[in-house]
Design a protein around this motif. Structure first.
Motif, PDB file in Angstrom:
ATOM      1  N   ASN A   9     -19.065 -13.603  42.087  1.00  0.00           N
ATOM      2  CA  ASN A   9     -17.622 -13.650  41.852  1.00  0.00           C
ATOM      3  C   ASN A   9     -16.862 -14.032  43.117  1.00  0.00           C
ATOM      4  N   ARG A  10     -17.263 -13.501  44.269  1.00  0.00           N
ATOM      5  CA  ARG A  10     -16.623 -13.872  45.543  1.00  0.00           C
ATOM      6  C   ARG A  10     -16.853 -15.338  45.847  1.00  0.00           C
ATOM      7  N   TYR A  11     -18.065 -15.805  45.594  1.00  0.00           N
ATOM      8  CA  TYR A  11     -18.421 -17.200  45.830  1.00  0.00           C
ATOM      9  C   TYR A  11     -17.557 -18.130  44.970  1.00  0.00           C
ATOM     10  N   ARG A  12     -17.433 -17.807  43.705  1.00  0.00           N
ATOM     11  CA  ARG A  12     -16.621 -18.622  42.787  1.00  0.00           C
ATOM     12  C   ARG A  12     -15.144 -18.569  43.160  1.00  0.00           C
ATOM     13  N   GLU A  13     -14.669 -17.395  43.563  1.00  0.00           N
ATOM     14  CA  GLU A  13     -13.279 -17.274  44.003  1.00  0.00           C
ATOM     15  C   GLU A  13     -13.007 -18.187  45.199  1.00  0.00           C
ATOM     16  N   GLN A  14     -13.953 -18.219  46.121  1.00  0.00           N
ATOM     17  CA  GLN A  14     -13.807 -19.074  47.302  1.00  0.00           C
ATOM     18  C   GLN A  14     -13.776 -20.550  46.897  1.00  0.00           C
ATOM     19  N   GLN A  15     -14.669 -20.952  46.002  1.00  0.00           N
ATOM     20  CA  GLN A  15     -14.683 -22.337  45.526  1.00  0.00           C
ATOM     21  C   GLN A  15     -13.360 -22.697  44.860  1.00  0.00           C
ATOM     22  N   LEU A  16     -12.885 -21.819  43.997  1.00  0.00           N
ATOM     23  CA  LEU A  16     -11.640 -22.083  43.289  1.00  0.00           C
ATOM     24  C   LEU A  16     -10.444 -22.106  44.235  1.00  0.00           C
ATOM     25  N   GLN A  17     -10.471 -21.261  45.261  1.00  0.00           N
ATOM     26  CA  GLN A  17      -9.370 -21.247  46.232  1.00  0.00           C
ATOM     27  C   GLN A  17      -9.305 -22.584  46.972  1.00  0.00           C
ATOM     28  N   ILE A  18     -10.450 -23.094  47.375  1.00  0.00           N
ATOM     29  CA  ILE A  18     -10.502 -24.400  48.042  1.00  0.00           C
ATOM     30  C   ILE A  18      -9.965 -25.479  47.106  1.00  0.00           C
ATOM     31  N   PHE A  19     -10.385 -25.442  45.848  1.00  0.00           N
ATOM     32  CA  PHE A  19      -9.936 -26.410  44.852  1.00  0.00           C
ATOM     33  C   PHE A  19      -8.423 -26.337  44.666  1.00  0.00           C
ATOM     34  N   PHE A  20      -7.890 -25.136  44.463  1.00  0.00           N
ATOM     35  CA  PHE A  20      -6.451 -24.999  44.213  1.00  0.00           C
ATOM     36  C   PHE A  20      -5.631 -25.353  45.442  1.00  0.00           C
ATOM     37  N   ASP A  21      -6.120 -25.015  46.630  1.00  0.00           N
ATOM     38  CA  ASP A  21      -5.413 -25.404  47.854  1.00  0.00           C
ATOM     39  C   ASP A  21      -5.305 -26.918  47.971  1.00  0.00           C
ATOM     40  N   GLU A  22      -6.411 -27.614  47.705  1.00  0.00           N
ATOM     41  CA  GLU A  22      -6.404 -29.082  47.784  1.00  0.00           C
ATOM     42  C   GLU A  22      -5.562 -29.677  46.659  1.00  0.00           C
ATOM     43  N   LEU A  23      -5.670 -29.124  45.485  1.00  0.00           N
ATOM     44  CA  LEU A  23      -4.883 -29.619  44.355  1.00  0.00           C
ATOM     45  C   LEU A  23      -3.389 -29.458  44.638  1.00  0.00           C
ATOM     46  N   GLY A  24      -3.014 -28.346  45.236  1.00  0.00           N
ATOM     47  CA  GLY A  24      -1.606 -28.081  45.535  1.00  0.00           C
ATOM     48  C   GLY A  24      -1.065 -28.838  46.726  1.00  0.00           C
ATOM     49  N   SER A  25      -1.951 -29.433  47.522  1.00  0.00           N
ATOM     50  CA  SER A  25      -1.488 -30.141  48.720  1.00  0.00           C
ATOM     51  C   SER A  25      -1.011 -31.551  48.437  1.00  0.00           C
ATOM     52  N   GLY A  26      -1.130 -31.992  47.217  1.00  0.00           N
ATOM     53  CA  GLY A  26      -0.746 -33.358  46.871  1.00  0.00           C
ATOM     54  C   GLY A  26       0.710 -33.478  46.490  1.00  0.00           C
ATOM     55  N   SER A  27       1.088 -34.694  46.189  1.00  0.00           N
ATOM     56  CA  SER A  27       2.477 -34.973  45.850  1.00  0.00           C
ATOM     57  C   SER A  27       2.757 -34.849  44.355  1.00  0.00           C
ATOM     58  N   VAL A  28       1.750 -34.540  43.569  1.00  0.00           N
ATOM     59  CA  VAL A  28       1.935 -34.414  42.127  1.00  0.00           C
ATOM     60  C   VAL A  28       2.043 -32.927  41.784  1.00  0.00           C
ATOM     61  N   PRO A  29       3.236 -32.469  41.425  1.00  0.00           N
ATOM     62  CA  PRO A  29       3.375 -31.045  41.099  1.00  0.00           C
ATOM     63  C   PRO A  29       2.775 -30.738  39.731  1.00  0.00           C
ATOM     64  N   LEU A  30       2.200 -29.574  39.631  1.00  0.00           N
ATOM     65  CA  LEU A  30       1.679 -29.114  38.345  1.00  0.00           C
ATOM     66  C   LEU A  30       2.847 -28.506  37.572  1.00  0.00           C
ATOM     67  N   THR A  31       3.473 -29.311  36.746  1.00  0.00           N
ATOM     68  CA  THR A  31       4.616 -28.862  35.973  1.00  0.00           C
ATOM     69  C   THR A  31       4.151 -28.158  34.708  1.00  0.00           C
ATOM     70  N   GLU A  32       5.061 -27.417  34.116  1.00  0.00           N
ATOM     71  CA  GLU A  32       4.727 -26.741  32.859  1.00  0.00           C
ATOM     72  C   GLU A  32       4.406 -27.768  31.785  1.00  0.00           C
ATOM     73  N   GLU A  33       5.137 -28.874  31.793  1.00  0.00           N
ATOM     74  CA  GLU A  33       4.886 -29.943  30.821  1.00  0.00           C
ATOM     75  C   GLU A  33       3.461 -30.485  30.966  1.00  0.00           C
ATOM     76  N   LEU A  34       3.036 -30.691  32.215  1.00  0.00           N
ATOM     77  CA  LEU A  34       1.690 -31.199  32.458  1.00  0.00           C
ATOM     78  C   LEU A  34       0.632 -30.197  32.008  1.00  0.00           C
ATOM     79  N   THR A  35       0.871 -28.921  32.237  1.00  0.00           N
ATOM     80  CA  THR A  35      -0.124 -27.910  31.858  1.00  0.00           C
ATOM     81  C   THR A  35      -0.193 -27.683  30.341  1.00  0.00           C
ATOM     82  N   HIS A  36       0.718 -28.292  29.589  1.00  0.00           N
ATOM     83  CA  HIS A  36       0.657 -28.227  28.125  1.00  0.00           C
ATOM     84  C   HIS A  36       0.090 -29.503  27.528  1.00  0.00           C
ATOM     85  N   ASP A  37      -0.208 -30.467  28.370  1.00  0.00           N
ATOM     86  CA  ASP A  37      -0.742 -31.749  27.915  1.00  0.00           C
ATOM     87  C   ASP A  37      -2.242 -31.612  27.664  1.00  0.00           C
ATOM     88  N   ASN A  38      -2.678 -31.907  26.458  1.00  0.00           N
ATOM     89  CA  ASN A  38      -4.090 -31.740  26.095  1.00  0.00           C
ATOM     90  C   ASN A  38      -5.017 -32.604  26.936  1.00  0.00           C
TER      91      ASN A  38
END
Length: 182
Positions: A9-38
């Motif tokens: 669980n710690r290992y997976r949390e670390q992987q996901l944290q790296i992923f979310f940090d990189e995902l959030g560092s971009g210029s494309v915001p994760l909007t609510e509209e985007l998170t509802h797009d199939n």
């Protein structure tokens, strides 16, 4: 068993944290509209599966950039994304690094007037091989073997044909690789 589960669980949390940090560092915001797009959700969960199978932090960041780049306001093709994520999942970090070094060399050495791609590659190939050796510790023989594997992936294409004094072994990054890095 519970200690191993806690470590997992710690290992997976670390992987996901790296992923979310990189995902959030971009210029494309994760909007609510985007998170509802199939389509986005399908691609997001496919990427998460690949992230959880990845061991290397650099590859996890690459996967985050791939997802981010696919939803930057352009029309996204979910089928193409599935192919790209599957390809990225199959390639090792070392193979992705080889392709990145090759692509950097190609960008730094544009084709000159009256020059073909083989002639251009011949200009930078010794430096490319040296870069791969210094950054990855691979000798030229192992590099050749990995380039054959990369050729099967469709991300690398070896030059063929009967060029004067050409003995083979040189090639280029393909458009498929460039799609991975857009």
């Amino acid at each position: 068993e519970s200690a191993l589960l806690a470590q997992l669980n710690r290992y997976r949390e670390q992987q996901l944290q790296i992923f979310f940090d990189e995902l959030g560092s971009g210029s494309v915001p994760l909007t609510e509209e985007l998170t509802h797009d199939n389509d986005f959700l399908h691609c997001y969960f496919a990427t998460l599966r690949a992230v959880l199978r990845s061991r290397r932090h650099e590859k996890i960041k690459f996967l985050a950039r791939l997802l981010r780049g696919s939803f930057d306001g352009r029309e996204s093709d979910v089928d193409e994304y599935e192919e790209l994520i599957g390809l990225t999942d199959e390639l090792s970090l070392r193979e992705l690094t080889i392709l990145a070094i090759l692509s950097e060399n190609e960008k730094a050495n544009p084709i000159r007037e009256s020059e073909n791609e083989l002639q251009r590659a011949s200009r930078f190939w010794p430096g490319f091989v040296a870069d791969v050796e210094s950054k990855l510790g691979l000798d030229e023989e192992l590099l050749r073997a990995l380039l054959v594997r990369l050729q099967r992936s469709g991300c690398y294409e070896e030059f063929t044909g009967s060029y004067l004094s050409y003995t083979g072994g040189k090639g280029r990054a393909t458009d498929l690789y460039l799609r991975l890095t857009r």
